[in-house]
Scaffold this active site. Structure first.
Site, PDB file in Angstrom:
ATOM      1  N   GLU A 188       0.830  -1.216   0.000  1.00  0.00           N
ATOM      2  CA  GLU A 188       0.000   0.000   0.000  1.00  0.00           C
ATOM      3  C   GLU A 188       0.862   1.263   0.000  1.00  0.00           C
ATOM      4  O   GLU A 188       0.518   2.246   0.643  1.00  0.00           O
ATOM      5  CB  GLU A 188      -0.935   0.032   1.218  1.00  0.00           C
TER       6      GLU A 188
HETATM    7  C1  LIG Z   1       2.585  -9.824   0.416  1.00  0.00           C
HETATM    8  C2  LIG Z   1       2.334  -8.737  -0.575  1.00  0.00           C
HETATM    9  C3  LIG Z   1       1.042  -8.426  -0.933  1.00  0.00           C
HETATM   10  C4  LIG Z   1       0.795  -7.442  -1.900  1.00  0.00           C
HETATM   11  N1  LIG Z   1      -0.490  -7.213  -2.317  1.00  0.00           N
HETATM   12  C5  LIG Z   1      -0.683  -6.430  -3.421  1.00  0.00           C
HETATM   13  C6  LIG Z   1      -1.968  -6.337  -4.035  1.00  0.00           C
HETATM   14  O1  LIG Z   1      -2.947  -6.911  -3.570  1.00  0.00           O
HETATM   15  N2  LIG Z   1      -2.089  -5.600  -5.165  1.00  0.00           N
HETATM   16  C7  LIG Z   1      -1.031  -4.945  -5.718  1.00  0.00           C
HETATM   17  O2  LIG Z   1      -1.206  -4.311  -6.751  1.00  0.00           O
HETATM   18  N3  LIG Z   1       0.186  -4.983  -5.144  1.00  0.00           N
HETATM   19  C8  LIG Z   1       0.392  -5.716  -4.019  1.00  0.00           C
HETATM   20  N4  LIG Z   1       1.642  -5.795  -3.450  1.00  0.00           N
HETATM   21  C9  LIG Z   1       2.720  -5.009  -4.018  1.00  0.00           C
HETATM   22  C10 LIG Z   1       3.167  -3.862  -3.124  1.00  0.00           C
HETATM   23  O3  LIG Z   1       2.186  -2.880  -3.049  1.00  0.00           O
HETATM   24  C11 LIG Z   1       4.520  -3.358  -3.652  1.00  0.00           C
HETATM   25  O4  LIG Z   1       5.472  -4.358  -3.357  1.00  0.00           O
HETATM   26  C12 LIG Z   1       4.910  -2.027  -3.067  1.00  0.00           C
HETATM   27  O5  LIG Z   1       4.050  -1.019  -3.523  1.00  0.00           O
HETATM   28  C13 LIG Z   1       6.344  -1.630  -3.422  1.00  0.00           C
HETATM   29  O6  LIG Z   1       6.607  -1.807  -4.781  1.00  0.00           O
HETATM   30  P1  LIG Z   1       7.894  -2.658  -5.237  1.00  0.00           P
HETATM   31  O7  LIG Z   1       7.877  -3.925  -4.488  1.00  0.00           O
HETATM   32  O8  LIG Z   1       7.908  -2.730  -6.697  1.00  0.00           O
HETATM   33  O9  LIG Z   1       9.121  -1.820  -4.723  1.00  0.00           O
HETATM   34  P2  LIG Z   1       9.818  -0.575  -5.475  1.00  0.00           P
HETATM   35  O10 LIG Z   1       8.775   0.361  -5.941  1.00  0.00           O
HETATM   36  O11 LIG Z   1      10.768  -1.086  -6.456  1.00  0.00           O
HETATM   37  O12 LIG Z   1      10.594   0.098  -4.259  1.00  0.00           O
HETATM   38  C14 LIG Z   1      11.838  -0.402  -3.767  1.00  0.00           C
HETATM   39  C15 LIG Z   1      12.377   0.573  -2.723  1.00  0.00           C
HETATM   40  O13 LIG Z   1      12.599   1.855  -3.326  1.00  0.00           O
HETATM   41  C16 LIG Z   1      11.892   2.856  -2.649  1.00  0.00           C
HETATM   42  N5  LIG Z   1      11.356   3.824  -3.609  1.00  0.00           N
HETATM   43  C17 LIG Z   1      10.728   3.558  -4.778  1.00  0.00           C
HETATM   44  N6  LIG Z   1      10.386   4.705  -5.385  1.00  0.00           N
HETATM   45  C18 LIG Z   1      10.796   5.708  -4.594  1.00  0.00           C
HETATM   46  C19 LIG Z   1      10.716   7.124  -4.659  1.00  0.00           C
HETATM   47  N7  LIG Z   1      10.118   7.749  -5.677  1.00  0.00           N
HETATM   48  N8  LIG Z   1      11.242   7.833  -3.642  1.00  0.00           N
HETATM   49  C20 LIG Z   1      11.800   7.238  -2.593  1.00  0.00           C
HETATM   50  N9  LIG Z   1      11.905   5.892  -2.471  1.00  0.00           N
HETATM   51  C21 LIG Z   1      11.404   5.152  -3.458  1.00  0.00           C
HETATM   52  C22 LIG Z   1      10.766   2.145  -1.902  1.00  0.00           C
HETATM   53  O14 LIG Z   1      10.353   2.869  -0.750  1.00  0.00           O
HETATM   54  C23 LIG Z   1      11.419   0.815  -1.555  1.00  0.00           C
HETATM   55  O15 LIG Z   1      12.140   0.934  -0.372  1.00  0.00           O
HETATM   56  C24 LIG Z   1       1.886  -6.740  -2.459  1.00  0.00           C
HETATM   57  C25 LIG Z   1       3.197  -7.029  -2.050  1.00  0.00           C
HETATM   58  C26 LIG Z   1       3.426  -8.035  -1.162  1.00  0.00           C
HETATM   59  C27 LIG Z   1       4.860  -8.358  -0.815  1.00  0.00           C
END
Ligand SMILES: Cc1cc2nc3c(=O)[nH]c(=O)nc-3n(C[C@H](O)[C@H](O)[C@H](O)COP(=O)(O)OP(=O)(O)OC[C@H]3O[C@@H](n4cnc5c(N)ncnc54)[C@H](O)[C@@H]3O)c2cc1C
Length: 591
Positions: free
Chosen positions: A440
């Site tokens: 989220e």
């Molecule tokens: C168990 C689980 C359930 C989930 N359920 C859902 C779901 O139901 N539906 C859905 O759509 N998604 C879901 N997700 C996905 C989840 O919302 C994402 O994993 C999350 O939004 C982060 O995206 P990412 O993993 O691609 O990390 P990234 O976006 O790649 O981020 C990696 C790191 O970089 C940092 N970062 C990225 N961009 C910036 C920025 N602009 N400024 C500063 N820091 C930044 C982040 O804070 C993080 O620390 C789920 C994930 C898990 C693990």
């Protein structure tokens, strides 16, 4: 098995004594709402969580979910528990009566959410996602979509999901690639892969309604070219029953650290039939309806897990005998003192208690603002409440989920080595709590939302919704000797928050990197002051009622928070002021 008793007395305190939810009864449509209405509902909710959900928490963690030929089997007992949940009318609790809901306010449902998260967070993921889908469709769906889908989501016969994340994009949804091709019949064909989709596939309901972000062929690049689509697992037939299977399947289940009974799926859309929800290219805004609500709920996950961890830590600390209390034995008749006598164990338990109960009070206040925003007929008051919710959403999400992780780790620490061993159940709470800091919108992103969007919006209007009432509250208690021990530290921390806010705004305007560098510590500082306000208010209510053990403990916890935890504001403020120079100067190649 871990114990859990829903903290009904404390929930009552947070709702009706500190937040002052009694004012809801004066609003149209809410006349019936009061402690008398809420109490039996919350008692029933507590019984359901304690008796039905809690016993499945550990077994669900051990069994996990199973994917076979595209079908997901949830752990033993989950389908029966979900049936009981549905038959009890629980999915409808806070839903619109026009679609079969019970129309109860958020202040009631938020406490139920907390109980579910304590008893069995993985189970709670399924109805949680469905409620998010309900909210998004109710706000943005066409009349036909609402008539067909909302009653099924409200009575829980169908479930919902939110499908945003793709392998190459999580935070930056502007990068998403899933395509939506218009078909000649006004429908769309959706093609693409979504990952990490909670409740993407399961055996709890006869149908699943996926809300999917995708791009139309001529869409602008980036986040301005994203549309929202409704893609049912089974396409409803003319009678509104689940008909032909749509071209959307779960390709894999993610293996993860916690919430193992929640099915986190890779979802493959292969020309699946979908319907546009809302206007083309406005999908991200529509999805935010769901995400804002979901962000509050994710904060509540941290609260719920911290609460059950606390209850078990206290029970253990009363029984476990080790060493003698410094300065004199607490139980000389026993071979050693119960560890609850040791100052460091008391520090851990009181730290947990103070954060948990403080967050509960803030949750109640925020939920009340949600209800006022929805029901107050006076536009200025509704707007003020909406601003408060907007301001508090990133704080509740990030502060509470960080708190959930930190407090479940403390709870584990209280049990020493036994906390680390699976048998006691404490390590599951830690594992389950960790994800709330990530999904989220990661907590780092919440902090950026607070600093980059909420702070400057409408010339700082949302900030004033917090600053003005707190200023007035402090001023009204000037000279009250019995309140000085609470009001003076609050005033000092609050003054510091105001000063840092002005400074961060000034620096951020000149250089956004500076705002980004201090954002996470700023959010924590803000949260700390918001909790201090709650504790000062709690102390005022509890003062002079020390013959009652509940208020005695409340006052003692307030003292601990104000004296021992609130001083963290000094370090946080210094970190924010340190700025981003060292972060910027460090070469990427030196990491
Ligand atoms: C168990 C689980 C359930 C989930 N359920 C859902 C779901 O139901 N539906 C859905 O759509 N998604 C879901 N997700 C996905 C989840 O919302 C994402 O994993 C999350 O939004 C982060 O995206 P990412 O993993 O691609 O990390 P990234 O976006 O790649 O981020 C990696 C790191 O970089 C940092 N970062 C990225 N961009 C910036 C920025 N602009 N400024 C500063 N820091 C930044 C982040 O804070 C993080 O620390 C789920 C994930 C898990 C693990």
């Amino acid at each position: 098995m871990p114990i859990y008793k829903a903290p009904l007395r404390d929930m009552h305190f947070a709702l009706w004594e500190t937040a002052g939810a009694g004012i809801l009864g004066a609003l149209p449509g809410m006349e019936e709402v009061g402690a008398e209405l809420a109490a039996p509902v919350l008692e029933g909710a507590a019984a359901f969580c304690e008796e039905v959900l809690l016993p499945l928490n550990r077994t669900g963690d051990e069994e996990g979910c199973l994917l076979e030929n595209g079908a997901v089997r949830t752990p033993s007992g989950f389908t029966e528990a979900y049936r009981a949940y549905r038959e009890g009318g629980w999915p409808a609790l806070a839903c619109d009566t026009a679609f079969g809901g019970q129309g109860l306010p958020k202040i009631v449902s938020v406490m139920f959410e907390e109980m579910i998260c304590s008893a069995n967070l993985a189970f709670g993921m399924y109805p949680g996602l469905s409620h998010g889908a309900y909210s998004a469709l109710r706000a943005h769906g066409s009349e036909a979509q609402k008539a067909l889908y909302l009653p099924k989501l409200v009575d829980g016969t169908w479930a919902g999901t939110m499908c945003l994340t793709e392998p190459h994009c999580g935070t930056d949804l502007g990068l998403l690639r899933t395509r939506a091709e218009p078909a000649s019949d006004g429908r769309y064909r959706i093609t693409g892969t979504k990952i990490f989709i909670s409740a993407g596939e399961h055996d709890l309901t006869e149908n699943i309604v996926h809300l999917v972000l995708a791009r139309l062929p001529d869409a602008p690049r980036g986040s301005r070219g994203i549309s929202l689509f409704l893609v049912p697992k089974c396409i409803p037939d003319a009678q509104g029953n689940p008909g032909a299977r749509n071209a959307v399947v779960a390709g894999a289940l993610e293996h993860k650290m916690g919430i193992k009974a929640s099915a986190t799926c890779v979802m493959n859309f292969d020309g699946a039939i979908g319907w546009l929800v809302g206007a083309p290219n406005k999908g991200l805004a529509a999805m935010f309806t769901m995400m804002n609500e979901a962000r509050l709920s994710v904060g509540i996950q941290g609260l719920g897990l911290a609460e059950i961890s606390y209850q078990n830590a206290v029970a253990y600390a009363r029984e476990r005998l080790q060493g003698r209390r410094p300065g004199g034995a607490a139980a000389p008749e026993k071979p050693a003192d119960p560890i609850i006598a040791h100052p460091d164990v008391r520090r851990m338990l009181l730290t947990m208690r103070a954060w948990i109960q403080g967050c509960r009070m803030l949750a109640a206040r925020t939920a009340l603002a949600i209800d006022i925003a929805a029901h107050d007929p006076v536009p200025a008051r509704a707007q003020a409440a909406e601003d408060e919710v907007a301001l508090m959403t990133p704080i509740v999400k990030a502060l509470f989920s960080d708190m959930g992780w930190e407090m479940t780790a403390l709870g584990m620490q209280v049990l020493g080595g036994h906390g680390y061993i699976r048998e006691w159940g404490m390590e599951q709470f830690v594992r389950d709590a960790r994800i709330a800091q990530i999904y989220e919108g990661t907590n780092g992103v919440q902090a950026l939302d607070l600093v980059g969007r909420k702070m400057p919006a409408h010339g700082g209007r949302a900030l004033r919704r917090f600053f003005h009432p707190v200023s007035e509250w402090i001023a009204a208690r000037a000279g009250r000797a019995e309140m000085a021990e609470f009001v003076e530290p609050l005033a000092k921390a609050f003054g510091r928050l105001q000063g840092i806010t002005a400074e961060l705004a000034r620096r951020g305007l000149a250089d956004p990197f500076e705002a980004g560098a201090g954002a996470s510590e700023y959010l924590r500082l803000f949260g700390l002051v918001a909790l201090a306000r709650e504790w000062a208010r709690a102390a005022e209510i509890a003062l002079g009622r020390q013959e009652d053990a509940f208020y005695r403990a409340k006052l003692g916890t307030a003292r601990f928070f104000i004296r021992n935890i609130l001083p963290q504001h000094t370090g946080l403020a210094a970190s924010v002021l340190a700025g981003g120079a060292a972060l910027r100067a460090f070469a990427d190649t030196d990491f």
